[in-house]
Design a protein around this motif. Structure first.
Motif, PDB file in Angstrom:
ATOM      1  N   LEU A  49      11.695   1.127  -5.806  1.00  0.00           N
ATOM      2  CA  LEU A  49      11.464   1.381  -4.378  1.00  0.00           C
ATOM      3  C   LEU A  49      11.946   0.197  -3.537  1.00  0.00           C
ATOM      4  O   LEU A  49      11.908  -0.950  -3.985  1.00  0.00           O
ATOM      5  CB  LEU A  49       9.968   1.642  -4.136  1.00  0.00           C
ATOM      6  N   ARG A  50      12.395   0.470  -2.339  1.00  0.00           N
ATOM      7  CA  ARG A  50      12.849  -0.573  -1.409  1.00  0.00           C
ATOM      8  C   ARG A  50      12.226  -0.338  -0.053  1.00  0.00           C
ATOM      9  O   ARG A  50      12.179   0.803   0.429  1.00  0.00           O
ATOM     10  CB  ARG A  50      14.383  -0.559  -1.268  1.00  0.00           C
ATOM     11  N   ALA A  51      11.787  -1.427   0.573  1.00  0.00           N
ATOM     12  CA  ALA A  51      11.084  -1.303   1.848  1.00  0.00           C
ATOM     13  C   ALA A  51      12.039  -0.884   2.962  1.00  0.00           C
ATOM     14  O   ALA A  51      13.195  -1.311   3.005  1.00  0.00           O
ATOM     15  CB  ALA A  51      10.416  -2.629   2.200  1.00  0.00           C
ATOM     16  N   ARG A  52      11.522  -0.050   3.850  1.00  0.00           N
ATOM     17  CA  ARG A  52      12.265   0.314   5.057  1.00  0.00           C
ATOM     18  C   ARG A  52      11.272   0.410   6.204  1.00  0.00           C
ATOM     19  O   ARG A  52      10.049   0.444   5.988  1.00  0.00           O
ATOM     20  CB  ARG A  52      13.018   1.630   4.864  1.00  0.00           C
ATOM     21  N   ALA A  79      11.998  -5.094  -2.818  1.00  0.00           N
ATOM     22  CA  ALA A  79      11.194  -4.325  -3.771  1.00  0.00           C
ATOM     23  C   ALA A  79       9.712  -4.568  -3.463  1.00  0.00           C
ATOM     24  O   ALA A  79       9.360  -5.552  -2.803  1.00  0.00           O
ATOM     25  CB  ALA A  79      11.514  -4.776  -5.194  1.00  0.00           C
ATOM     26  N   PRO A  80       8.828  -3.692  -3.938  1.00  0.00           N
ATOM     27  CA  PRO A  80       7.402  -3.911  -3.715  1.00  0.00           C
ATOM     28  C   PRO A  80       6.920  -5.268  -4.238  1.00  0.00           C
ATOM     29  O   PRO A  80       7.489  -5.823  -5.177  1.00  0.00           O
ATOM     30  CB  PRO A  80       6.751  -2.753  -4.476  1.00  0.00           C
ATOM     31  N   ASP A  81       5.867  -5.775  -3.610  1.00  0.00           N
ATOM     32  CA  ASP A  81       5.211  -7.026  -4.001  1.00  0.00           C
ATOM     33  C   ASP A  81       4.943  -7.015  -5.517  1.00  0.00           C
ATOM     34  O   ASP A  81       4.501  -6.005  -6.063  1.00  0.00           O
ATOM     35  CB  ASP A  81       3.893  -7.107  -3.221  1.00  0.00           C
ATOM     36  N   GLU A  82       5.194  -8.139  -6.164  1.00  0.00           N
ATOM     37  CA  GLU A  82       5.048  -8.200  -7.631  1.00  0.00           C
ATOM     38  C   GLU A  82       3.639  -7.877  -8.090  1.00  0.00           C
ATOM     39  O   GLU A  82       3.435  -7.301  -9.159  1.00  0.00           O
ATOM     40  CB  GLU A  82       5.428  -9.593  -8.130  1.00  0.00           C
ATOM     41  N   ARG A  83       2.652  -8.277  -7.274  1.00  0.00           N
ATOM     42  CA  ARG A  83       1.261  -7.979  -7.651  1.00  0.00           C
ATOM     43  C   ARG A  83       1.010  -6.470  -7.608  1.00  0.00           C
ATOM     44  O   ARG A  83       0.309  -5.915  -8.459  1.00  0.00           O
ATOM     45  CB  ARG A  83       0.299  -8.724  -6.728  1.00  0.00           C
ATOM     46  N   ALA A  84       1.583  -5.808  -6.614  1.00  0.00           N
ATOM     47  CA  ALA A  84       1.453  -4.345  -6.532  1.00  0.00           C
ATOM     48  C   ALA A  84       2.174  -3.692  -7.707  1.00  0.00           C
ATOM     49  O   ALA A  84       1.662  -2.737  -8.312  1.00  0.00           O
ATOM     50  CB  ALA A  84       2.032  -3.843  -5.204  1.00  0.00           C
ATOM     51  N   GLN A  85       3.353  -4.217  -8.045  1.00  0.00           N
ATOM     52  CA  GLN A  85       4.108  -3.654  -9.177  1.00  0.00           C
ATOM     53  C   GLN A  85       3.329  -3.800 -10.478  1.00  0.00           C
ATOM     54  O   GLN A  85       3.278  -2.868 -11.290  1.00  0.00           O
ATOM     55  CB  GLN A  85       5.450  -4.383  -9.338  1.00  0.00           C
ATOM     56  N   ARG A  86       2.732  -4.991 -10.678  1.00  0.00           N
ATOM     57  CA  ARG A  86       1.986  -5.253 -11.935  1.00  0.00           C
ATOM     58  C   ARG A  86       0.773  -4.340 -12.055  1.00  0.00           C
ATOM     59  O   ARG A  86       0.509  -3.755 -13.107  1.00  0.00           O
ATOM     60  CB  ARG A  86       1.512  -6.711 -11.968  1.00  0.00           C
ATOM     61  N   ALA A  87       0.002  -4.254 -10.969  1.00  0.00           N
ATOM     62  CA  ALA A  87      -1.210  -3.418 -11.001  1.00  0.00           C
ATOM     63  C   ALA A  87      -0.840  -1.953 -11.234  1.00  0.00           C
ATOM     64  O   ALA A  87      -1.478  -1.251 -12.035  1.00  0.00           O
ATOM     65  CB  ALA A  87      -1.979  -3.575  -9.687  1.00  0.00           C
ATOM     66  N   ALA A  88       0.220  -1.504 -10.577  1.00  0.00           N
ATOM     67  CA  ALA A  88       0.642  -0.107 -10.729  1.00  0.00           C
ATOM     68  C   ALA A  88       1.142   0.153 -12.145  1.00  0.00           C
ATOM     69  O   ALA A  88       0.850   1.207 -12.737  1.00  0.00           O
ATOM     70  CB  ALA A  88       1.734   0.217  -9.703  1.00  0.00           C
ATOM     71  N   ALA A  89       1.896  -0.804 -12.700  1.00  0.00           N
ATOM     72  CA  ALA A  89       2.468  -0.623 -14.045  1.00  0.00           C
ATOM     73  C   ALA A  89       1.364  -0.441 -15.083  1.00  0.00           C
ATOM     74  O   ALA A  89       1.535   0.323 -16.048  1.00  0.00           O
ATOM     75  CB  ALA A  89       3.353  -1.810 -14.402  1.00  0.00           C
ATOM     76  N   LYS A  90       0.235  -1.108 -14.882  1.00  0.00           N
ATOM     77  CA  LYS A  90      -0.887  -0.957 -15.832  1.00  0.00           C
ATOM     78  C   LYS A  90      -1.406   0.477 -15.865  1.00  0.00           C
ATOM     79  O   LYS A  90      -2.028   0.899 -16.829  1.00  0.00           O
ATOM     80  CB  LYS A  90      -2.038  -1.905 -15.450  1.00  0.00           C
ATOM     81  N   ARG A 124       0.798  -1.228   0.000  1.00  0.00           N
ATOM     82  CA  ARG A 124       0.000   0.000   0.000  1.00  0.00           C
ATOM     83  C   ARG A 124       0.828   1.275   0.000  1.00  0.00           C
ATOM     84  O   ARG A 124       0.597   2.177  -0.813  1.00  0.00           O
ATOM     85  CB  ARG A 124      -0.953   0.004   1.209  1.00  0.00           C
ATOM     86  N   SER A 125       1.791   1.377   0.925  1.00  0.00           N
ATOM     87  CA  SER A 125       2.504   2.667   1.018  1.00  0.00           C
ATOM     88  C   SER A 125       3.417   2.946  -0.173  1.00  0.00           C
ATOM     89  O   SER A 125       3.506   4.113  -0.585  1.00  0.00           O
ATOM     90  CB  SER A 125       3.238   2.818   2.358  1.00  0.00           C
ATOM     91  N   GLU A 182       3.057   6.237  -2.445  1.00  0.00           N
ATOM     92  CA  GLU A 182       4.240   7.070  -2.744  1.00  0.00           C
ATOM     93  C   GLU A 182       4.315   7.363  -4.244  1.00  0.00           C
ATOM     94  O   GLU A 182       4.516   8.520  -4.653  1.00  0.00           O
ATOM     95  CB  GLU A 182       5.514   6.347  -2.276  1.00  0.00           C
ATOM     96  N   ALA A 183       4.142   6.327  -5.072  1.00  0.00           N
ATOM     97  CA  ALA A 183       4.251   6.515  -6.529  1.00  0.00           C
ATOM     98  C   ALA A 183       3.114   7.381  -7.068  1.00  0.00           C
ATOM     99  O   ALA A 183       3.322   8.232  -7.936  1.00  0.00           O
ATOM    100  CB  ALA A 183       4.269   5.152  -7.226  1.00  0.00           C
ATOM    101  N   VAL A 184       1.915   7.166  -6.543  1.00  0.00           N
ATOM    102  CA  VAL A 184       0.758   7.953  -6.993  1.00  0.00           C
ATOM    103  C   VAL A 184       0.962   9.424  -6.620  1.00  0.00           C
ATOM    104  O   VAL A 184       0.776  10.330  -7.445  1.00  0.00           O
ATOM    105  CB  VAL A 184      -0.548   7.393  -6.369  1.00  0.00           C
ATOM    106  N   MET A 185       1.386   9.664  -5.387  1.00  0.00           N
ATOM    107  CA  MET A 185       1.580  11.044  -4.933  1.00  0.00           C
ATOM    108  C   MET A 185       2.706  11.705  -5.704  1.00  0.00           C
ATOM    109  O   MET A 185       2.588  12.878  -6.103  1.00  0.00           O
ATOM    110  CB  MET A 185       1.895  11.043  -3.429  1.00  0.00           C
ATOM    111  N   ARG A 186       3.795  10.958  -5.953  1.00  0.00           N
ATOM    112  CA  ARG A 186       4.923  11.558  -6.668  1.00  0.00           C
ATOM    113  C   ARG A 186       4.493  12.014  -8.061  1.00  0.00           C
ATOM    114  O   ARG A 186       4.872  13.091  -8.520  1.00  0.00           O
ATOM    115  CB  ARG A 186       6.086  10.569  -6.741  1.00  0.00           C
TER     116      ARG A 186
END
Ligand code: 4NP
Length: 160
Positions: A71-74, A52-63, A16-17, A21-25
């Protein structure tokens, strides 16, 4: 013009976060405000640090044209309450965890993301980790609505 910094926070910082971050940026870039609004994200938990973000999150966002891959988790830390003007949580459990990490003077920086989408049905951004693809689409829909409201809410602070 003043500067404002925002850190989005969820549990793992892999679904989620980073999406928020990507949407806000992108909204900040499109508004020509990237030198004035800084955006980051973090998790309250430590399980996924460095991932790196979850692959499902990456795929949905890439669409929708968002690139989560760099991005890397912290994990959120007490010092973040000094660095950021707003700490924006996805759900109530994140808020509770943040209240435990925050120095007492920093607690009033904590918000729920969906406060900035007052017309939305949902109060919180539900964790999509244990569900299907529809959950990741819902996270994107919620982030797009609420980040737009958040940017509008930040504009008076920038003008101060
Ligand atoms: P996020 O999703 O908090 O949106 O990044 C989760 C990621 C990982 C886990 C839970 C939620 N986990 O249990 O590992």
């Amino acid at each position: 013009m003043k500067k404002v910094s925002v850190c989005f926070v969820c549990l793992g910082n892999i679904c989620r976060s980073p999406t928020a971050e990507a949407v806000m940026r992108r909204l900040v870039d499109e508004a020509g405000l990237s030198t004035h609004v800084s955006v980051d994200s973090a998790g309250t938990g430590d399980w996924h640090i460095g991932e790196a973000p979850d692959e499902r999150a990456q795929r949905a966002a890439a669409k929708r044209g968002y690139d989560l891959a760099p991005l890397r988790a912290r994990q959120i830390a007490a010092e973040d309450f000094g660095t950021f003007d707003l700490i924006v949580a996805m759900d109530d459990a994140n808020v509770t965890a943040l209240q435990q990490v925050a120095p007492s003077a920093g607690r009033d920086k904590i918000r729920l993301l969906m406060e900035f989408a007052p017309h939305a049905q949902e109060r919180v951004v539900t964790d999509p980790y244990f569900g299907g693809d529809a959950g990741f689409e819902a996270v994107l829909d919620q982030c797009e609505a609420a980040c737009s409201g958040l940017l509008s809410a930040l504009r008076p602070r920038l003008a101060d």
